[in-house]
Design an enzyme around this catalytic site. Structure first.
Site, PDB file in Angstrom:
ATOM      1  N   LYS A  89       0.781  -6.110  -5.569  1.00  0.00           N
ATOM      2  CA  LYS A  89      -0.300  -6.330  -6.517  1.00  0.00           C
ATOM      3  C   LYS A  89      -0.268  -7.175  -7.335  1.00  0.00           C
ATOM      4  O   LYS A  89       0.694  -7.278  -8.074  1.00  0.00           O
ATOM      5  CB  LYS A  89      -0.500  -4.609  -6.837  1.00  0.00           C
ATOM      6  CG  LYS A  89      -1.829  -4.317  -7.455  1.00  0.00           C
ATOM      7  CD  LYS A  89      -1.867  -2.995  -8.022  1.00  0.00           C
ATOM      8  CE  LYS A  89      -3.087  -2.751  -8.714  1.00  0.00           C
ATOM      9  NZ  LYS A  89      -3.444  -1.230  -9.062  1.00  0.00           N
ATOM     10  N   SER A 137      -7.876   0.257  -8.045  1.00  0.00           N
ATOM     11  CA  SER A 137      -7.352  -1.164  -8.369  1.00  0.00           C
ATOM     12  C   SER A 137      -6.547  -1.877  -7.418  1.00  0.00           C
ATOM     13  O   SER A 137      -6.385  -3.024  -7.523  1.00  0.00           O
ATOM     14  CB  SER A 137      -7.157  -1.517  -9.919  1.00  0.00           C
ATOM     15  OG  SER A 137      -5.743  -0.841 -10.181  1.00  0.00           O
ATOM     16  N   SER A 142      -5.955   4.223  -8.473  1.00  0.00           N
ATOM     17  CA  SER A 142      -5.802   3.272  -7.758  1.00  0.00           C
ATOM     18  C   SER A 142      -4.857   2.976  -6.705  1.00  0.00           C
ATOM     19  O   SER A 142      -5.020   1.982  -6.045  1.00  0.00           O
ATOM     20  CB  SER A 142      -5.386   2.012  -9.189  1.00  0.00           C
ATOM     21  OG  SER A 142      -6.180   1.983 -10.004  1.00  0.00           O
TER      22      SER A 142
END
Length: 508
Positions: A116, A191, A215
């Protein structure tokens, strides 16, 4: 000629021969490579690791297949935003050389992994989804990156995330939006949205992520993969500004529960620099996940005190009450009072956001999206009394939820309150006639659980009539992470929804 390196004492199966042929694209040309890459890229991470350790698949070959898949599919979905082909190629070659020398191999040896874009990667661009960091090259690795690399994973690139991970919709001004692979007009959530899409499309077998308000779970539900928010301290963060905060945690996602557990086994474990670190080895998550659930008590959600749910989500999740009962569970409709979360999570999130980005906002007032700017400003206005009230509510919620789970071993509810929505919509402003005043209001089904600090998994639970994925959320007792994965695994084996891949992943 290319010589296959099968071990003489282990004759390859027909399937393994096909896999070997699939990962040697140069034998049949680029067109055949495009046709065979998905068959390799949708092997489970567990199986891929086994084949590599058995010398029936090399790290180079695994990487070549995934690079082909990325070339074919990623332009459509925008999941991987920084690709480090040369770095990954060199690392894969080194991995094969290590194996040839008979060196000890880690559990992720030779597996491509994408991190990420909130996690710092040494020598690889890390933007945090912000124009302020669009050219940022860290000099150190995040602990998750460091541990996965030590376990033998090959870093292939970075996955898209909203600006500073703020919001469960993956878009930013640096790279644009990431699209849902089941419907390119819809959001993938966030996210960790790029990570979920990369897994769903076969771009990587392993992906890292993080979770504050959902997320790791929200994008998993939206993309038909598995997401897991570990207990606080399970995956330590020695660089956290608020070292005793229980809102945020790193973790990983997988196409299956077993794949996720394999990844988690490499990043979990104690760290002396982290005060809330859990003193248990990560290797425990590599154990078999099978378990009997006969007589286990499960609490089934009602409405979380008036939280609105889209009827399509409620119908898909409610249909699985029978699934849990067929596993032997005793299922009863019950839920605790989540009212304290309304104060605790909102205030503590704003306080943390202001602490993290307040100075940068003052220096660059036009560099933040409106929702994040508003949250920072809200946090800067907080008083000591506000924070004290939030901490008190936080404690009340924690005690209330733990007492509730003394009777029930699990709490089951939808992961999200609605299916994937339009990719051009920053956040939903209404569900089932209930209007929202804040950009996180549509994700209460996730952040109510975040506020408890308990471990929670999102597992594929089916599809809406339009073909959009829905996830079921399984919450367990305090620090009983493995137990949550066991029930998630049993549900997954019973239903099999995760085996359905998006059509776009087979592009030619």
């Amino acid at each position: 000629m290319i010589a296959f390196r099968f071990m003489s004492e282990n004759q390859p199966t027909r399937r393994e021969v096909l896999i070997r042929l699939a990962v040697l694209p140069f034998l049949a040309g680029a067109l055949e490579a495009q046709a065979t890459a998905p068959s390799v890229c949708f092997l489970s991470a567990v199986e891929m690791a086994r084949l590599i350790r058995a010398k029936k698949l090399s790290a180079r070959e695994a990487l070549a297949a995934h690079l082909t898949q990325i070339e074919l599919v990623n332009p459509k979905v925008n999941a991987i935003v920084t690709l480090v082909r040369e770095i990954a190629t060199a690392a894969a070659a080194k991995a094969d050389e290590m194996q040839a020398r008979g060196e000890k191999l880690g559990p992720l040896h030779g597996l491509p992994v994408a991190h990420k874009d909130l996690l710092e990667t040494r020598g690889i661009r890390t933007t945090f989804g912000s124009p302020l960091y669009k050219d940022n090259i860290p000099t150190e690795d995040d602990i998750v990156v460091e541990r996965m690399r030590s376990a033998g994973a090959i870093t292939i690139g970075k996955t898209n995330t909203p600006e500073f991970g703020s919001g469960s919709q993956t878009f930013n001004t640096v790279f644009g939006a990431t699209h849902n692979p089941y419907d390119l007009t819809k959001t993938c959530g966030g996210s960790s949205g790029g990570a979920a899409v990369a897994l769903a499309c076969g771009l990587v077998p392993v992906a890292s992520g993080s979770d504050t308000g959902g997320s790791l779970r929200n994008p998993a539900a939206f993309c038909n993969v598995v997401g897991f928010r570990p207990s606080i301290g399970r995956v330590p963060n020695p660089k956290a500004a608020f070292a005793w905060s229980t809102l945020s945690t790193s973790g990983c996602l997988g196409r299956s529960v077993a794949d996720l557990a394999l990844g988690l086994s490499t990043i979990a474990g104690p760290d002396s620099r982290t005060p809330l670190s859990i003193n248990e080895p990560g290797e425990r998550f590599a154990r078999p996940l099978d378990r009997s659930f006969k007589g286990v008590r499960v609490a089934w959600f009602k409405d979380l005190g008036g939280v609105p749910f889209d009827p399509r989500v409620r119908a898909a999740v409610d249909a699985h009450r029978k699934t849990f009962e067929s596993l032997g569970c005793i299922v009863e409709q019950a839920e605790p009072d989540f009212a304290p979360a309304e104060v605790a999570f909102r205030v503590l999130r704003a306080w943390n956001t202001a602490n993290s980005y307040g100075e940068r906002l003052r220096a660059h007032p036009n560099a933040f999206k409106d929702t994040l700017k508003g949250e920072i400003e809200e946090g800067l206005r907080l008083t000591g009394a506000d924070v004290a009230r939030a901490e008190t509510s936080h404690g009340q919620l924690w005690r209330r939820f733990q007492a509730f789970l003394e009777k029930y071993e699990y709490f089951v509810l939808p992961t999200t309150q609605l299916p994937p929505f339009d990719v051009n919509t920053p956040y939903p402003t209404e569900i089932a006639g209930v209007r929202f005043g804040n950009y996180i209001d549509w994700m209460k089904s996730c952040w109510y659980i975040s506020a408890t600090g308990n471990p929670a998994a999102s597992v594929p639970a089916g599809f809406t009539p339009e073909g959009l994925p829905v996830g079921v959320q399984i919450v367990g007792r305090d620090k009983e992470d493995f137990s949550v994965l066991q029930l998630a695994y049993a549900f997954e084996q019973m239903t099999g929804f995760g085996k359905r891949h998006p059509a776009i992943s087979s592009l030619r």
